[in-house]
Enzyme design. Structure first.
Site, PDB file in Angstrom:
ATOM      1  N   HIS A  81       0.797  -1.234   0.000  1.00 47.63           N
ATOM      2  CA  HIS A  81       0.000   0.000   0.000  1.00 47.63           C
ATOM      3  C   HIS A  81       0.826   1.279   0.000  1.00 47.63           C
ATOM      4  O   HIS A  81       0.270   2.370   0.064  1.00 47.63           O
ATOM      5  CB  HIS A  81      -0.956   0.005   1.201  1.00 47.63           C
ATOM      6  CG  HIS A  81      -1.906  -1.148   1.192  1.00 47.63           C
ATOM      7  ND1 HIS A  81      -1.609  -2.346   1.791  1.00 47.63           N
ATOM      8  CD2 HIS A  81      -3.127  -1.284   0.628  1.00 47.63           C
ATOM      9  CE1 HIS A  81      -2.618  -3.187   1.608  1.00 47.63           C
ATOM     10  NE2 HIS A  81      -3.547  -2.575   0.909  1.00 47.63           N
ATOM     11  N   ARG A 133      -3.600  16.452   6.104  1.00 50.80           N
ATOM     12  CA  ARG A 133      -2.894  16.949   7.285  1.00 50.80           C
ATOM     13  C   ARG A 133      -1.428  16.503   7.240  1.00 50.80           C
ATOM     14  O   ARG A 133      -0.545  17.220   7.719  1.00 50.80           O
ATOM     15  CB  ARG A 133      -3.579  16.434   8.542  1.00 50.80           C
ATOM     16  CG  ARG A 133      -3.138  17.180   9.753  1.00 50.80           C
ATOM     17  CD  ARG A 133      -4.153  17.179  10.834  1.00 50.80           C
ATOM     18  NE  ARG A 133      -5.138  18.216  10.700  1.00 50.80           N
ATOM     19  CZ  ARG A 133      -6.310  18.193  11.301  1.00 50.80           C
ATOM     20  NH1 ARG A 133      -6.655  17.160  12.023  1.00 50.80           N
ATOM     21  NH2 ARG A 133      -7.151  19.195  11.157  1.00 50.80           N
ATOM     22  N   ARG A 142      -3.353   5.525  -3.440  1.00 46.85           N
ATOM     23  CA  ARG A 142      -4.700   5.727  -2.877  1.00 46.85           C
ATOM     24  C   ARG A 142      -4.894   7.136  -2.308  1.00 46.85           C
ATOM     25  O   ARG A 142      -5.764   7.357  -1.457  1.00 46.85           O
ATOM     26  CB  ARG A 142      -5.008   4.717  -1.766  1.00 46.85           C
ATOM     27  CG  ARG A 142      -5.204   3.316  -2.285  1.00 46.85           C
ATOM     28  CD  ARG A 142      -5.442   2.340  -1.156  1.00 46.85           C
ATOM     29  NE  ARG A 142      -5.552   1.006  -1.731  1.00 46.85           N
ATOM     30  CZ  ARG A 142      -6.653   0.265  -1.699  1.00 46.85           C
ATOM     31  NH1 ARG A 142      -7.725   0.697  -1.090  1.00 46.85           N
ATOM     32  NH2 ARG A 142      -6.676  -0.915  -2.253  1.00 46.85           N
ATOM     33  N   ASP A 198     -13.934  17.833  19.612  1.00 46.36           N
ATOM     34  CA  ASP A 198     -15.366  17.950  19.897  1.00 46.36           C
ATOM     35  C   ASP A 198     -15.652  17.349  21.274  1.00 46.36           C
ATOM     36  O   ASP A 198     -14.802  16.648  21.822  1.00 46.36           O
ATOM     37  CB  ASP A 198     -16.200  17.250  18.813  1.00 46.36           C
ATOM     38  CG  ASP A 198     -15.821  15.793  18.649  1.00 46.36           C
ATOM     39  OD1 ASP A 198     -14.765  15.522  18.035  1.00 46.36           O
ATOM     40  OD2 ASP A 198     -16.538  14.928  19.158  1.00 46.36           O
TER      41      ASP A 198
END
Ligand code: HPA
Length: 234
Positions: A4, A24, A43, A204
């Site tokens: 990958h 990021r 990817r 959050d």
């Protein structure tokens, strides 16, 4: 090349920062690294290598959740010889005292995911931070007056839970915050005898429903990256 990752052998540094978001990774490389070079775009999971204070360092996006993150961590360790892995991610707070933009260091990671249920049938395994990296992070934060919190986090398989109150059970047992990768990272780092640490910025709150804006996230994220790079530069 691994399955990958498109980097050639030797193109990835022994120490790697691991954000979930590939953009990021790009921002970290362009903001903090000297002479960053793209080592992976397979990817769209961007990864860069450069130097920080003269020492080689890489950053590699992992995607979201343990299955995606472990594909990259496994290949970084086993195909590229990576020895130090520092996750730099976001988390949702489980307590009023753990506030938006706080930095949480995961000493350990509980989980709702299956990987350790198949490894340790009817038993519990406690995925734990590497003590040396953890200690360096605490000392660096102290020296540079970066406020941190440290404790147990939950690595969840679901961002959107059926029961919005299910977090309270974990909170009752002292779990500080929820994210989606750390227990996997700590487990395979232990298995392959490398060092791992997870630094999380609270983005959050499940208690108050607050969320950070994109701009707020960037400035608190910056402090966390300085901490991660400080640990590696030491
Ligand atoms: N849940 C799971 N992962 C997260 C959250 C959350 O609320 N916030 C940031 N990562």
């Amino acid at each position: 090349m691994s399955i990958h990752l498109g980097a050639k052998k030797g193109e990835i540094a022994p120490s790697v920062l691991l954000p979930g978001d590939p953009l990021r990774a790009k921002w970290i490389a362009e903001t903090f690294f000297e002479s960053p070079r793209l080592h992976n775009d397979v990817r769209g999971m961007l990864g860069y290598t450069g130097t920080y204070q003269g020492k080689p360092v890489s950053v590699q996006g992992t995607g979201m959740g343990v299955p995606s993150a472990l594909i990259y961590c496994h290949e970084l360790i086993n195909d590229y010889g990576v020895k130090n892995l520092i996750r730099v991610g976001t988390a949702g707070s489980y307590h009023a005292e753990v506030k938006i933009r706080d930095i949480v260091i995961a000493m350990a990671a509980s989980s709702t995911n299956g990987i350790n249920n198949t490894r340790f049938v009817n038993m519990d395994y406690s995925p734990t931070a590497n003590f040396e990296l953890f200690q360096k992070a605490i000392l660096f934060a102290d020296k540079h007056h970066i406020p941190i919190k440290a404790g147990n986090v939950l690595t969840s398989d679901e961002f959107y839970e059926d029961d919005v109150n299910s977090y309270k059970h974990w909170a009752d047992y002292g779990v500080l915050a929820v994210e989606m990768e750390t227990s996997g990272l700590y487990t395979i780092a232990a298995k392959f005898k490398v060092k791992a640490l997870s630094l999380l910025t609270i983005s959050d709150s499940l208690v108050t429903g607050e969320k950070t804006s994109v701009a707020e996230r960037e400035s608190s994220f910056r402090k966390m990256i300085e901490l991660a790079l400080g640990v590696l530069a030491d």
